[in-house]
Every structure is written in structure tokens, then in C-alpha cells.
Write a protein that holds these residues in place. Sequence first.
Motif, PDB file in Angstrom:
ATOM      1  N   ASN A   1       0.752  -1.198   0.057  1.00 54.59           N
ATOM      2  CA  ASN A   1       0.004   0.102  -0.121  1.00 54.59           C
ATOM      3  C   ASN A   1       0.960   1.323  -0.053  1.00 54.59           C
ATOM      4  N   PRO A   2       1.082   1.524  -1.135  1.00 55.65           N
ATOM      5  CA  PRO A   2       1.972   3.164  -1.268  1.00 55.65           C
ATOM      6  C   PRO A   2       1.742   4.275  -0.606  1.00 55.65           C
ATOM      7  N   LYS A   3       0.365   4.226  -0.476  1.00 54.44           N
ATOM      8  CA  LYS A   3      -0.222   5.640   0.316  1.00 54.44           C
ATOM      9  C   LYS A   3       0.600   5.634   1.737  1.00 54.44           C
ATOM     10  N   VAL A   4       1.090   6.992   1.832  1.00 57.00           N
ATOM     11  CA  VAL A   4       1.781   7.435   3.207  1.00 57.00           C
ATOM     12  C   VAL A   4       1.420   8.628   3.413  1.00 57.00           C
ATOM     13  N   THR A   5       1.653   8.846   4.834  1.00 57.61           N
ATOM     14  CA  THR A   5       1.414  10.348   5.433  1.00 57.61           C
ATOM     15  C   THR A   5       2.909  10.460   6.145  1.00 57.61           C
ATOM     16  N   VAL A   6       3.259  11.792   6.353  1.00 62.08           N
ATOM     17  CA  VAL A   6       4.738  12.285   6.801  1.00 62.08           C
ATOM     18  C   VAL A   6       4.298  13.423   7.744  1.00 62.08           C
ATOM     19  N   ALA A   7       5.121  13.394   8.853  1.00 57.69           N
ATOM     20  CA  ALA A   7       5.032  14.417   9.567  1.00 57.69           C
ATOM     21  C   ALA A   7       6.574  15.056   9.759  1.00 57.69           C
ATOM     22  N   ILE A   8       6.852  16.363   9.680  1.00 56.00           N
ATOM     23  CA  ILE A   8       7.957  16.869  10.050  1.00 56.00           C
ATOM     24  C   ILE A   8       8.094  18.069  10.945  1.00 56.00           C
ATOM     25  N   ALA A   9       8.604  17.964  11.972  1.00 55.05           N
ATOM     26  CA  ALA A   9       8.688  19.026  12.844  1.00 55.05           C
ATOM     27  C   ALA A   9       9.796  19.160  13.570  1.00 55.05           C
ATOM     28  N   ASP A  10       9.944  20.354  14.293  1.00 58.47           N
ATOM     29  CA  ASP A  10      11.051  20.462  15.274  1.00 58.47           C
ATOM     30  C   ASP A  10      10.691  20.290  16.729  1.00 58.47           C
ATOM     31  N   SER A  11      11.136  19.001  17.115  1.00 54.57           N
ATOM     32  CA  SER A  11      10.635  18.358  18.331  1.00 54.57           C
ATOM     33  C   SER A  11      10.857  19.233  19.785  1.00 54.57           C
ATOM     34  N   ARG A  12      11.801  20.411  19.543  1.00 54.03           N
ATOM     35  CA  ARG A  12      12.024  21.127  20.527  1.00 54.03           C
ATOM     36  C   ARG A  12      10.967  22.305  20.548  1.00 54.03           C
ATOM     37  N   GLN A  13      10.236  22.461  19.771  1.00 55.27           N
ATOM     38  CA  GLN A  13       9.127  23.584  19.856  1.00 55.27           C
ATOM     39  C   GLN A  13       8.361  23.620  21.442  1.00 55.27           C
ATOM     40  N   LYS A  14       8.119  24.580  21.613  1.00 58.06           N
ATOM     41  CA  LYS A  14       7.369  24.774  22.918  1.00 58.06           C
ATOM     42  C   LYS A  14       5.957  24.762  22.695  1.00 58.06           C
ATOM     43  N   PRO A  15       5.175  24.282  23.487  1.00 63.66           N
ATOM     44  CA  PRO A  15       3.590  24.143  23.196  1.00 63.66           C
ATOM     45  C   PRO A  15       2.898  25.637  23.256  1.00 63.66           C
ATOM     46  N   ASN A  16       3.689  26.668  23.899  1.00 62.70           N
ATOM     47  CA  ASN A  16       2.930  27.917  23.943  1.00 62.70           C
ATOM     48  C   ASN A  16       3.751  28.963  22.886  1.00 62.70           C
ATOM     49  N   GLU A  17       4.690  28.268  21.892  1.00 64.87           N
ATOM     50  CA  GLU A  17       5.173  29.195  21.081  1.00 64.87           C
ATOM     51  C   GLU A  17       4.686  28.872  19.539  1.00 64.87           C
ATOM     52  N   PHE A  18       5.105  29.629  18.612  1.00 63.04           N
ATOM     53  CA  PHE A  18       4.374  29.323  17.359  1.00 63.04           C
ATOM     54  C   PHE A  18       4.749  28.030  17.055  1.00 63.04           C
ATOM     55  N   LYS A  19       3.570  27.467  16.087  1.00 64.77           N
ATOM     56  CA  LYS A  19       3.686  26.061  15.666  1.00 64.77           C
ATOM     57  C   LYS A  19       4.311  26.126  14.334  1.00 64.77           C
ATOM     58  N   LYS A  20       5.252  25.047  14.172  1.00 58.39           N
ATOM     59  CA  LYS A  20       5.667  25.012  12.827  1.00 58.39           C
ATOM     60  C   LYS A  20       5.972  23.567  12.481  1.00 58.39           C
ATOM     61  N   GLY A  21       5.585  23.033  11.039  1.00 57.91           N
ATOM     62  CA  GLY A  21       5.687  21.605  10.917  1.00 57.91           C
ATOM     63  C   GLY A  21       4.997  21.613   9.598  1.00 57.91           C
ATOM     64  N   LEU A  22       5.184  20.374   8.961  1.00 55.93           N
ATOM     65  CA  LEU A  22       4.647  20.090   7.823  1.00 55.93           C
ATOM     66  C   LEU A  22       3.970  18.539   8.193  1.00 55.93           C
ATOM     67  N   GLN A  23       2.610  18.395   7.212  1.00 57.07           N
ATOM     68  CA  GLN A  23       2.193  17.352   7.154  1.00 57.07           C
ATOM     69  C   GLN A  23       2.228  16.863   5.529  1.00 57.07           C
ATOM     70  N   ILE A  24       2.406  16.002   5.355  1.00 63.93           N
ATOM     71  CA  ILE A  24       2.260  15.458   3.901  1.00 63.93           C
ATOM     72  C   ILE A  24       1.502  14.234   3.589  1.00 63.93           C
ATOM     73  N   TYR A  25       0.798  14.150   2.710  1.00 60.13           N
ATOM     74  CA  TYR A  25       0.059  12.862   2.033  1.00 60.13           C
ATOM     75  C   TYR A  25       0.966  12.775   0.634  1.00 60.13           C
ATOM     76  N   GLY A  26       1.226  11.321   0.421  1.00 59.36           N
ATOM     77  CA  GLY A  26       1.992  10.949  -0.950  1.00 59.36           C
ATOM     78  C   GLY A  26       2.041   9.492  -1.040  1.00 59.36           C
ATOM     79  N   ILE A  27       2.768   9.367  -2.253  1.00 63.02           N
ATOM     80  CA  ILE A  27       2.893   7.802  -2.615  1.00 63.02           C
ATOM     81  C   ILE A  27       4.518   7.664  -2.286  1.00 63.02           C
ATOM     82  N   ALA A  28       4.678   6.482  -1.835  1.00 64.17           N
ATOM     83  CA  ALA A  28       5.983   5.960  -1.640  1.00 64.17           C
ATOM     84  C   ALA A  28       6.348   4.900  -2.404  1.00 64.17           C
ATOM     85  N   THR A  29       7.525   4.822  -2.977  1.00 59.94           N
ATOM     86  CA  THR A  29       7.826   3.704  -3.928  1.00 59.94           C
ATOM     87  C   THR A  29       9.320   3.441  -3.758  1.00 59.94           C
ATOM     88  N   GLN A  30       9.564   2.107  -3.383  1.00 55.79           N
ATOM     89  CA  GLN A  30      11.070   1.733  -3.564  1.00 55.79           C
ATOM     90  C   GLN A  30      11.622   1.931  -4.999  1.00 55.79           C
TER      91      GLN A  30
END
Length: 155
Positions: free
Chosen positions: A59-88
Motif C-alpha cells: 500500500n504505497p499511500k503514506v503520510t509524513v510529519a516533519i517538525a522541530d521536536s524542541r518546539q514549546k507548546p506555547n510558541e508558534f507552531k511550525k511543521g509539515l504534514q504530507i500525504y503522498g505515494i511511496a515507492t522503492q
Amino acid sequence: MILTKQHILDFLKKYQLMVVATYGDYPWIASVYYSFDPNLNLYFLSDPETLHCRQIASNPKVTVAIADSRQKPNEFKKGLQIYGIATQISDANKIKHALNLWKHALQVTDPELTYQNMLKKIVKGRMYKITPKIIKFFNQKLFKVEDGQEPILEM
């Protein structure tokens, strides 16, 4: 302001680790190191026998998350959420290109990590490509929108 490829590229340059979610008999996530190209394709190296790669094979359908894990909950949020197709990646020239891109981006200098050693099965990992279809960009400093209203780039 409109979300552009350049916004995404600038963000991707700052990080190296992404979480990939796959689905087979059940959902699974894996953290992998990535590289990317100017078209926002993401590349990672992983053993085809891992659960996430076996699930990608069926099932090549994937989702991806990329974010700075050091972000503080009370600061500005910054990150990516991606839907895509993965292949070898299977084409020799594309594997070599993706591997070189990955090694360069992550400053990997292991002389054993080569395409030739992949062929000899000395290196178990294989190169995978994620072609994004939808990218949601959280950047509350850049885009002043309410939660859930973040800009989306459709590919």
C-alpha cells in the motif's frame, strides 16, 4: 500570503528526520532520515524487510510529519504534514542519484554505503521516494491563521 514550494524547501532544509505512517493490516509509523529534491520529493534509506517498507510494498499511500521536536507548546507552531505515494526506487541511475542526495544532505561519509554494496547485499537498505500529493504547512509566525486553517499545497 500564499504557500509556495519555496516555503516548503526552506523548511525542509532545516531538519533531517521525518515520521512516515504506513498502513497494512494495521497502521504503523517509522522515523527515518530524509533528503529532498527541488520538486519536494522526499527520499529515505530503509531495509525492505522493515514493517513500514513491507507495508509500502502493498500500500504505497503514506503520510509524513516533519517538525522541530524542541518546539514549546506555547510558541508558534511550525511543521509539515504530507500525504503522498511511496515507492522503492528500482532504476539504477535513480538509486545512485537518490543515495548521493541522501548522503550529501545528511553528511553521511560511510564508504561502505554505495550502490555497488546494495547490489552485493552488503547494505540491506534501499532507497525510497515519497512523491507528495498534499502538503499542509504549519507556520503560525508566517501564516496568521487559526488552527485547522493552515495553507495547503496540492501537487
